[in-house]
Motif scaffolding. Structure first.
Motif, PDB file in Angstrom:
ATOM      1  N   SER A 237       0.863  -1.256  -0.090  1.00 12.93           N
ATOM      2  CA  SER A 237       0.206  -0.042   0.011  1.00 12.93           C
ATOM      3  C   SER A 237       0.759   1.158   0.048  1.00 12.93           C
ATOM      4  CB  SER A 237      -0.837   0.088   1.309  1.00 12.93           C
ATOM      5  OG  SER A 237      -1.812  -0.999   1.335  1.00 12.93           O
ATOM      6  N   VAL A 238       1.865   1.269   0.954  1.00 15.75           N
ATOM      7  CA  VAL A 238       2.627   2.643   0.989  1.00 15.75           C
ATOM      8  C   VAL A 238       3.417   2.534  -0.306  1.00 15.75           C
ATOM      9  CG1 VAL A 238       4.657   3.379   2.316  1.00 15.75           C
ATOM     10  CG2 VAL A 238       2.956   2.339   3.676  1.00 15.75           C
TER      11      VAL A 238
ATOM     12  N   ASP B 234      10.529  -5.026  -4.346  1.00 16.52           N
ATOM     13  CA  ASP B 234       9.634  -5.893  -3.637  1.00 16.52           C
ATOM     14  C   ASP B 234       9.941  -7.155  -4.199  1.00 16.52           C
ATOM     15  OD1 ASP B 234       6.524  -5.408  -2.235  1.00 16.52           O
ATOM     16  OD2 ASP B 234       6.936  -7.436  -2.852  1.00 16.52           O
TER      17      ASP B 234
ATOM     18  N   ARG C  39       7.613  -9.534  -4.420  1.00 18.53           N
ATOM     19  CA  ARG C  39       6.494  -9.912  -5.200  1.00 18.53           C
ATOM     20  C   ARG C  39       6.168  -8.902  -6.260  1.00 18.53           C
ATOM     21  NH1 ARG C  39       4.950 -10.926   0.114  1.00 18.53           N
ATOM     22  NH2 ARG C  39       4.269 -13.016   0.405  1.00 18.53           N
TER      23      ARG C  39
ATOM     24  N   VAL D 295      14.761  -6.685   0.151  1.00 19.80           N
ATOM     25  CA  VAL D 295      15.934  -5.935   0.593  1.00 19.80           C
ATOM     26  C   VAL D 295      16.018  -6.631   1.900  1.00 19.80           C
ATOM     27  CG1 VAL D 295      16.166  -3.927   1.586  1.00 19.80           C
ATOM     28  CG2 VAL D 295      14.813  -3.943  -0.399  1.00 19.80           C
TER      29      VAL D 295
ATOM     30  N   ASN E 167       8.237  -5.244   9.819  1.00 24.72           N
ATOM     31  CA  ASN E 167       9.246  -6.166   9.114  1.00 24.72           C
ATOM     32  C   ASN E 167      10.777  -5.970   9.808  1.00 24.72           C
ATOM     33  OD1 ASN E 167      11.220  -7.009   7.113  1.00 24.72           O
ATOM     34  ND2 ASN E 167       9.322  -6.781   5.776  1.00 24.72           N
TER      35      ASN E 167
ATOM     36  N   ASP F 273       2.582  -0.012   8.229  1.00 20.79           N
ATOM     37  CA  ASP F 273       2.659  -0.975   9.239  1.00 20.79           C
ATOM     38  C   ASP F 273       4.032  -0.997   9.856  1.00 20.79           C
ATOM     39  OD1 ASP F 273       0.167  -1.699   8.658  1.00 20.79           O
ATOM     40  OD2 ASP F 273       0.352  -3.669   8.315  1.00 20.79           O
TER      41      ASP F 273
ATOM     42  N   ASN G 235      -3.227   0.088   9.713  1.00 19.29           N
ATOM     43  CA  ASN G 235      -4.262  -0.210   8.791  1.00 19.29           C
ATOM     44  C   ASN G 235      -4.123   0.328   7.555  1.00 19.29           C
ATOM     45  OD1 ASN G 235      -5.599   2.113   9.010  1.00 19.29           O
ATOM     46  ND2 ASN G 235      -6.877   1.273  10.376  1.00 19.29           N
ATOM     47  N   ALA G 236      -4.915  -0.256   6.549  1.00 17.72           N
ATOM     48  CA  ALA G 236      -4.994   0.080   5.224  1.00 17.72           C
ATOM     49  C   ALA G 236      -5.416   1.640   4.957  1.00 17.72           C
ATOM     50  CB  ALA G 236      -5.643  -0.832   4.137  1.00 17.72           C
TER      51      ALA G 236
HETATM   52  C1  FAD Z   1      -6.015 -10.565   6.398  1.00 18.61           C
HETATM   53  C2  FAD Z   1      -5.898  -8.908   6.501  1.00 18.61           C
HETATM   54  C3  FAD Z   1      -7.091  -8.317   6.764  1.00 18.61           C
HETATM   55  C4  FAD Z   1      -6.872  -6.909   6.889  1.00 18.61           C
HETATM   56  N1  FAD Z   1      -8.115  -6.085   6.734  1.00 18.61           N
HETATM   57  C5  FAD Z   1      -8.035  -4.918   6.961  1.00 18.61           C
HETATM   58  C6  FAD Z   1      -9.098  -3.986   6.740  1.00 18.61           C
HETATM   59  O1  FAD Z   1     -10.149  -4.411   6.673  1.00 18.61           O
HETATM   60  N2  FAD Z   1      -9.132  -2.670   6.885  1.00 18.61           N
HETATM   61  C7  FAD Z   1      -7.881  -2.048   7.038  1.00 18.61           C
HETATM   62  O2  FAD Z   1      -7.697  -0.801   6.980  1.00 18.61           O
HETATM   63  N3  FAD Z   1      -6.611  -2.771   7.048  1.00 18.61           N
HETATM   64  C8  FAD Z   1      -6.810  -4.307   6.914  1.00 18.61           C
HETATM   65  N4  FAD Z   1      -5.593  -4.655   6.898  1.00 18.61           N
HETATM   66  C9  FAD Z   1      -4.318  -4.136   7.113  1.00 18.61           C
HETATM   67  C10 FAD Z   1      -3.649  -3.675   5.967  1.00 18.61           C
HETATM   68  O3  FAD Z   1      -4.001  -4.476   4.898  1.00 18.61           O
HETATM   69  C11 FAD Z   1      -2.287  -3.047   6.262  1.00 18.61           C
HETATM   70  O4  FAD Z   1      -2.266  -2.237   7.389  1.00 18.61           O
HETATM   71  C12 FAD Z   1      -1.769  -2.253   5.024  1.00 18.61           C
HETATM   72  O5  FAD Z   1      -1.579  -3.231   3.903  1.00 18.61           O
HETATM   73  C13 FAD Z   1      -0.318  -1.859   5.410  1.00 18.61           C
HETATM   74  O6  FAD Z   1       0.324  -1.256   4.194  1.00 18.61           O
HETATM   75  P1  FAD Z   1       1.933  -1.317   4.176  1.00 18.61           P
HETATM   76  O7  FAD Z   1       2.234  -0.844   2.812  1.00 18.61           O
HETATM   77  O8  FAD Z   1       2.421  -0.792   5.202  1.00 18.61           O
HETATM   78  O9  FAD Z   1       2.232  -2.912   4.191  1.00 18.61           O
HETATM   79  P2  FAD Z   1       1.973  -3.997   3.110  1.00 18.61           P
HETATM   80  O10 FAD Z   1       0.685  -3.528   2.173  1.00 18.61           O
HETATM   81  O11 FAD Z   1       1.958  -5.158   3.482  1.00 18.61           O
HETATM   82  O12 FAD Z   1       3.261  -3.807   1.960  1.00 18.61           O
HETATM   83  C14 FAD Z   1       4.525  -4.421   2.531  1.00 18.61           C
HETATM   84  C15 FAD Z   1       5.173  -4.586   1.221  1.00 18.61           C
HETATM   85  O13 FAD Z   1       6.677  -5.111   1.497  1.00 18.61           O
HETATM   86  C16 FAD Z   1       6.872  -5.924   0.822  1.00 18.61           C
HETATM   87  N5  FAD Z   1       8.089  -6.403   1.756  1.00 18.61           N
HETATM   88  C17 FAD Z   1       8.310  -7.284   2.585  1.00 18.61           C
HETATM   89  N6  FAD Z   1       9.434  -7.740   2.800  1.00 18.61           N
HETATM   90  C18 FAD Z   1      10.098  -6.946   1.872  1.00 18.61           C
HETATM   91  C19 FAD Z   1      11.667  -6.936   1.859  1.00 18.61           C
HETATM   92  N7  FAD Z   1      12.379  -7.734   2.554  1.00 18.61           N
HETATM   93  N8  FAD Z   1      12.074  -6.247   0.924  1.00 18.61           N
HETATM   94  C20 FAD Z   1      11.316  -5.736  -0.010  1.00 18.61           C
HETATM   95  N9  FAD Z   1       9.813  -5.769   0.124  1.00 18.61           N
HETATM   96  C21 FAD Z   1       9.370  -6.451   1.051  1.00 18.61           C
HETATM   97  C22 FAD Z   1       5.799  -7.087   0.771  1.00 18.61           C
HETATM   98  O14 FAD Z   1       5.723  -7.797  -0.220  1.00 18.61           O
HETATM   99  C23 FAD Z   1       4.681  -5.972   0.689  1.00 18.61           C
HETATM  100  O15 FAD Z   1       4.483  -5.943  -0.863  1.00 18.61           O
HETATM  101  C24 FAD Z   1      -5.478  -6.290   6.874  1.00 18.61           C
HETATM  102  C25 FAD Z   1      -4.520  -6.992   7.110  1.00 18.61           C
HETATM  103  C26 FAD Z   1      -4.535  -8.453   6.709  1.00 18.61           C
HETATM  104  C27 FAD Z   1      -3.517  -9.332   6.691  1.00 18.61           C
END
Ligand code: FAD
Length: 479
Positions: A35-36, A59, A61, A101, A291, A331, A349-350
């Protein structure tokens, strides 16, 4: 993987001899394409031309996953491919690198990337965005690593779905009572949002699935939730969480509150409250942590392992001083919440991650253009949760409380709107429509997760006859 600008210093050096060196533009490296990563990179590209900044997203993925829809993926209401936004389509004019990373050395402005195949390599940068998200928070419980599965990504959601449907069909083909009980017992650990939505959606799907098997009754299914605190869904008010609890209990889902999983060796679950049973399915949804790559880096982090930032999403040290050229959100970041949050920080959260990402993109673009940075301030729009088809619970804008069908509609409407890319929204809507018109597809595709098994067995050379005879029991040899 798309590479439109110079990426590694090594690559740039070898190209330099043959081609005129491209104009040096600041390189922004974005860690994580979730997301970020996705939203901040997109926003930066909207604000800055390619001559102003090179943007690289790293990433392991090649897609971003919209996690709030994972329970619906596990339940078969949404196709797995529709909850992911492929980087190469969503990130136009942005370089993407597939790899993990494994090291961040902000002092040297360098990150180390480890691809799935091949040697690790370094990338240098001028500005860093950390959006590495979170990982499952796992405890050293005997048997957990061997028997449980997480519920954080689309691969796990699909695996859980196929596993549950598979257990049902295997149970339908056995008369061994205790084996059937074990196969039809599905255990979830952690009654937060992800856990409750997952157990409710999957129970709903399992009840539909058993209708296909005359030897199994819906009452033969046992769904068990183990939760350490004395309530579920801490994101909701007590009243609404109690409603959700009763709704699920009335459907037969068993809740063990104030109970911890003590062990699950060989699928034998033991809780801290003395409950014991056998299960073939353990889904771990007991929270997340930042992480771990962050904790091992030279970026400042709090005691929960999150990068510390100010409200402008700039990384700050323990004294509140800005660490130059580093930004973080989502997160993996401890972002102050001016509206309260949990202990003064935004909840993971998202809703926050996406909004922080967009502001982060705006702020970094402003830095490069000597503009003003803005502060992050977002008041929670509400909480929506699905509890299976046509069932849900929601609180909108802190005061509108919805239950059942209307809450479920709010859940679907909100998340559909939040899903990145119009094509994904259309695909999801079409999928829902087809489920409505033709029912969801409940075929177990367990072998999908080990597609080489059949070929592997066929390719093993048969044992010589003498050896086969040696391994037979004596009675068989005699006959
Ligand atoms: C089952 C579930 C249900 C959810 N339901 C809700 C909801 O209803 N409402 C809501 O607001 N939030 C919800 N969330 C939470 C929300 O999805 C997260 O808070 C949000 O995705 C955080 O965004 P982010 O970019 O910080 O992390 P993410 O979206 O998880 O992105 C992190 C990225 O980093 C990548 N990554 C990981 N390790 C490495 C590495 N070593 N090197 C490079 N890249 C790496 C991953 O592949 C991923 O693409 C839910 C989460 C889950 C798991």
């Amino acid at each position: 993987m798309s590479q439109t600008t110079e990426l590694t210093d090594k690559a740039a050096d070898s190209e330099a001899a043959a081609t005129p060196r491209p104009r040096k533009v600041p390189r922004i490296v974005v860690l994580g394409g979730g997301s970020v990563g996705l939203y901040s990179a997109k926003r930066l590209r909207q604000r800055l031309g390619r001559r102003e900044a090179a943007i690289v997203v790293i990433d392991p993925r090649p897609y971003m996953t919209y996690a709030p829809f994972l329970p619906e993926v596990a339940a078969g209401s949404i196709s797995d491919r529709d909850v992911v936004a492929p980087h190469n389509r969503a990130l136009k004019n942005i370089d993407t690198l597939m790899g993990k990373v494994t090291e961040i050395r902000h002092g040297d402005k360098t990150v180390v990337v480890t691809p799935e195949i091949g040697d690790s390599y370094e990338i240098t940068y001028d500005h860093l965005i950390v959006g590495l998200g979170s990982v499952s928070r796992v405890l050293p419980i005997p048997g957990l690593a061997e028997n449980a599965i997480g519920f954080k990504n689309v691969e796990e959601a699909v695996a859980v779905r196929n596993h549950v449907l598979d257990r049902i069909i295997v149970a339908a083909s056995t008369w061994d009572k205790s084996l059937r009980e074990r196969l039809l017992t599905f255990t979830f650990v952690g009654g937060g949002f992800a856990g409750c939505e997952a157990i409710a959606e999957i129970e709903d799907m399992a009840k539909s699935a058993v209708k296909q098997y005359p030897t199994i009754e819906p009452k033969d299914l046992r769904f068990v939730m183990i939760e350490g605190s004395n309530r579920i869904l801490p994101e909701l008010t007590e009243e609404m969480a109690q409603y959700a609890l009763e709704e699920m209990q009335n459907r037969g889902i068993e809740f063990h509150l104030s109970a911890f999983l003590s062990s699950c060796e060989d699928g034998h679950v033991v809780t801290s409250t003395g409950v014991e049973f056998d299960t073939d399915t353990i889904v771990w949804t007991a929270g997340v942590k930042a992480n771990p790559v962050i904790g091992e880096s030279d970026l400042p982090s709090d005691k929960m392992g999150r990068v510390t930032t100010n409200t402008k999403l700039q990384v700050i040290d323990a004294d509140g001083n800005v660490v130059p050229d580093a930004y973080a959100a989502g997160d993996c970041a401890a972002v102050p919440d001016v509206h309260g949050g949990i202990n003064g920080f935004c909840v993971p959260n998202a809703q926050h991650a996406v909004r922080q990402a967009k502001l982060l993109g705006d702020n970094l673009a402003a830095v490069l253009r000597s503009g003003e940075l803005k502060e992050y301030s977002h008041k929670n729009l509400g909480t929506v949760a699905s509890l299976g088809l046509h069932k849900g619970v929601a609180i909108l804008f802190g005061r509108i409380k919805l239950r059942g069908f209307f809450a479920w509609c709010a859940h679907r409407g909100y998340h559909l709107y939040a899903m990145p890319t119009i094509s994904r929204r259309l695909r999801i809507t079409t999928g829902w429509l087809s489920v409505y018109l033709m029912r969801r597809e409940l075929v177990p595709l367990g072998p999908l997760h080990d597609p080489r098994a059949e070929f592997r067995n066929a390719a093993i050379p048969p044992k010589p006859k003498a050896e086969q005879a040696k391994s037979l029991p004596d009675e068989a040899k005699a006959s």
